[in-house]
Design an enzyme around this catalytic site. Structure first.
Site, PDB file in Angstrom:
ATOM      1  N   HIS A  86      -3.537  -4.949   0.190  1.00  0.00           N
ATOM      2  CA  HIS A  86      -2.919  -5.522   1.391  1.00  0.00           C
ATOM      3  C   HIS A  86      -2.933  -7.052   1.310  1.00  0.00           C
ATOM      4  CE1 HIS A  86      -2.955  -1.915   4.124  1.00  0.00           C
ATOM      5  NE2 HIS A  86      -3.695  -1.483   3.118  1.00  0.00           N
ATOM      6  N   CYS A 144       0.826  -1.205   0.000  1.00  0.00           N
ATOM      7  CA  CYS A 144       0.000   0.000   0.000  1.00  0.00           C
ATOM      8  C   CYS A 144       0.865   1.262   0.000  1.00  0.00           C
ATOM      9  CB  CYS A 144      -0.983  -0.042   1.162  1.00  0.00           C
ATOM     10  SG  CYS A 144      -2.420   1.003   0.836  1.00  0.00           S
ATOM     11  N   GLU A 151      -1.560  -9.161   3.134  1.00  0.00           N
ATOM     12  CA  GLU A 151      -1.505  -9.820   4.451  1.00  0.00           C
ATOM     13  C   GLU A 151      -2.861 -10.294   4.938  1.00  0.00           C
ATOM     14  OE1 GLU A 151      -1.037  -6.618   3.869  1.00  0.00           O
ATOM     15  OE2 GLU A 151      -1.732  -5.327   5.503  1.00  0.00           O
TER      16      GLU A 151
HETATM   17  N1  GLN Z   1      -1.920   6.647   2.951  1.00  0.00           N
HETATM   18  C1  GLN Z   1      -1.998   5.896   1.738  1.00  0.00           C
HETATM   19  C2  GLN Z   1      -3.366   6.031   1.078  1.00  0.00           C
HETATM   20  O1  GLN Z   1      -4.313   6.386   1.724  1.00  0.00           O
HETATM   21  C3  GLN Z   1      -1.665   4.446   1.987  1.00  0.00           C
HETATM   22  C4  GLN Z   1      -2.661   3.753   2.848  1.00  0.00           C
HETATM   23  C5  GLN Z   1      -2.178   2.435   3.397  1.00  0.00           C
HETATM   24  O2  GLN Z   1      -0.998   2.162   3.419  1.00  0.00           O
HETATM   25  N2  GLN Z   1      -3.102   1.597   3.848  1.00  0.00           N
HETATM   26  O3  GLN Z   1      -3.506   5.767  -0.091  1.00  0.00           O
END
Ligand code: GLN
Length: 571
Positions: free
Chosen positions: A547, A418, A549
């Site tokens: 994600h 992310c 995970e």
């Molecule tokens: N802050 C970034 C976004 O909102 C990444 C978010 C995250 O890592 N879950 O896109």
């Protein structure tokens, strides 16, 4: 007629005769007719292990061939944990349908085959929100809206909805109640459960109370008094636990201590479970199995189930225990005081270790030091792989970018998740494609090279809760890439939680340079959203907007984690 073999609550039957008959069957708890419930409460202290007990029991019941569902009731006022600081409350676990939930739901999905949803996590805030909205719509027909019956009714209806709206016949619903018995906040939930037991009849539900039995050094013994007191608090509310699970630190409960708790708390001896600290985490249910927790619960619920099949799980635990090799992964980010903030990532590494027959040691490396004169090489050179994980806000970002550069240039296996992907894209843009000002508008809203920018649907949003791009979306994979090889498929569904994305207007200038490979995308109407990037010519460099995970389990490691660890091992 009552449909045979279908689980129907009496209230949904049309004729009076059917309702009476169904009610009798409810009370008797005839198998096959209805769903049964297990409620898990906690006593004495928080973090006593209710989540693992609930998830472990789920595993044991599934191993007996039963279909289970799981949910958690949380007594805080936040509508969901999405707005809570993960460094305080722990990770926000995201479900396929985009619910932002308590981290315990991650345990439920890792221990069982349950797929959780928006319905699986209910908070006080969510309950009050719904009741107040109903009141504004005038649905209470002039009544005074009160905790009892309106809040408690709403809680009970949420528990029932978990299965009544479902296509599948669920045999047992396991409901964990957050907080500690005796807290003011959890009172409405416990009152709702007391009523629930009365409504479904005793053989159709049971209560498991997880408590602490501390060891007092000076006395040289385990003390049962706190447990007696917390059971008494539960009884004050009208709930008599049927099973007591005692957390005893490194000790085992002796027969006499077991008997003492049984006698004082009015529970059968064999329903007192001794739960000493066990490592690894995944071995804990095997200890419950040894003490026949599943048999006790099935007997209480009047369920006849098949023989247990836990061979696969036990084999996995053996494999986990017997690994002798080790890889070291540097997780570069803000300093994190407690592991729970990245629970699913830590667990995904355990799973990847199982499949690679190695132990993965994840060490947190503070990214801010790389902004204050420390060279990444000096800290990172001893590691086999580098991870830049999820995050929000600009603190430590420049340090993370330097860590990515170090991994890319020195061909160290790299996984970005992310924010980790967004940072990797910025690094490549700055150092390979000549866009020296490249940045994300999250960190620099005025940047003249907004290579990461706000998703179009996020513009103008005012509410912070539940408004990110959440949940599972399809990602199409490009053949011949690391991601395609890892998944062994042309497309996958993975879960998201973000507001920013790769800005496609920079796609060409980046692609020209030849370093960046786009290996996964999501088709959003006409718009192609970048989901996975890689680096050409690097042994293993992969970063995803989603994600990974959240989709990893001990019996099946998530493919990107698995291959990242495998690449780290090769190094
Ligand atoms: N802050 C970034 C976004 O909102 C990444 C978010 C995250 O890592 N879950 O896109």
């Amino acid at each position: 007629m009552i449909p045979l073999g279908k689980r129907v609550p009496p209230s949904s039957l049309s004729t009076f005769y059917d309702q009476i008959l169904a009610y009798c069957i409810y009370i008797q708890g005839r198998d096959g007719l209805m769903t049964k419930y297990v409620f898990v409460t906690g006593g004495v202290v928080s973090s006593v292990g209710k989540g693992i007990l609930a998830a472990g029991l789920g595993l044991l019941l599934e191993a007996r061939g039963l279909k289970i569902a799981m949910m958690k009731l949380d007594p805080y006022i936040n509508v969901d944990p999405g707005t809570m600081n993960p460094f305080e409350h722990g990770e926000v676990f995201v479900t396929d349908d985009g619910a932002e939930t308590d981290l315990d739901l991650g345990h439920y999905e890792r221990f069982t085959t349950c797929k959780l949803s928006q319905k699986s996590n209910v908070t006080t805030g969510g309950i009050y929100n719904a009741v107040i909205q109903k009141e504004r719509r005038g649905e209470y027909l002039g009544k005074t809206v009160q905790v009892i019956p309106h809040i408690t009714d709403e809680i009970k209806s949420r528990i029932r909805k978990l299965t009544t709206d479902s296509e599948i016949n669920v045999d047992v619903v396991i409901v964990e109640i957050g907080g500690t018995v005796g807290d003011i906040e959890s009172l409405p939930f416990l009152e709702a459960l007391r009523q629930f037991r009365l409504e479904v009849g005793p053989p159709n539900c049971c209560f498991i109370h997880v408590t602490l039995v501390p060891y007092i050094e000076a006395a040289g013994e385990l003390k049962t008094k706190p447990t007696q007191h917390s059971v008494r608090s539960l009884r004050d509310i009208g709930i008599q636990p049927n099973v007591i699970v005692c957390r005893t630190g490194p000790y085992n409960l002796s027969e006499s201590e077991r008997h003492k708790i049984a006698m004082f708390c009015d529970v059968m001896d064999d329903a007192i479970i001794s739960a000493k600290d066990i490592s690894p985490l995944y071995a804990i249910p095997l200890n419950f199995k040894q003490q026949k927790l599943d048999d006790t619960v099935l007997k209480l619920l009047n369920i006849e189930a098949g023989e247990s099949d836990l061979a696969g799980w036990a084999k996995m635990v053996e494999r986990l225990k017997s690994s002798t090799r080790e890889v070291r992964i540097a997780a570069v980010g803000k300093y994190v005081g407690h592991d729970d903030a990245y629970k699913s990532i830590n667990e995904a590494f355990v799973h990847a270790g199982i499949e690679n027959d190695c132990c993965v040691k994840v060490e947190w490396v503070d990214s801010e030091q790389f902004e204050k004169g420390v060279e990444p090489a000096d800290v990172l050179k001893g590691f086999d792989g580098i991870l830049v994980g999820p995050g929000f806000g600009s603190r430590g970002i420049e340090g993370k970018i330097r860590a990515v550069q170090y991994a890319r240039e020195n061909k160290i296996p790299f996984l970005g998740i992310c924010l980790g992907m967004q940072v990797a894209v910025i690094e490549i843009a700055r150092n390979c494609a000549g866009l020296s000002n490249a940045n994300s508008t999250e960190f620099d809203p005025e940047t003249d090279a907004p290579i990461i920018s706000l998703l179009s649907e996020q513009k103008g949003l005012k509410d912070m809760g539940g408004t990110m791009r959440l949940g599972a979306y399809r990602c199409d994979l490009k053949p011949g890439t690391l991601a395609h090889a890892a998944y062994g498929a042309d497309s996958v569904d993975e879960r998201h939680r973000h507001r920013y994305e790769f800005n496609n207007s920079f796609l060409e200038s980046l692609a020209e340079n030849g370093t960046l490979v786009i290996s996964g995308t999501h088709m959003k109407g006409e718009h192609e959203l970048v989901e996975i990037i890689e680096v050409k010519g690097h042994p293993w460099f992969c970063a995803s907007q989603f994600h990974p995970e959240f989709n990893s389990t001990p019996l099946k490691a998530q493919p990107l984690f698995r291959d990242f660890v495998s690449a780290a091992l090769k190094r």
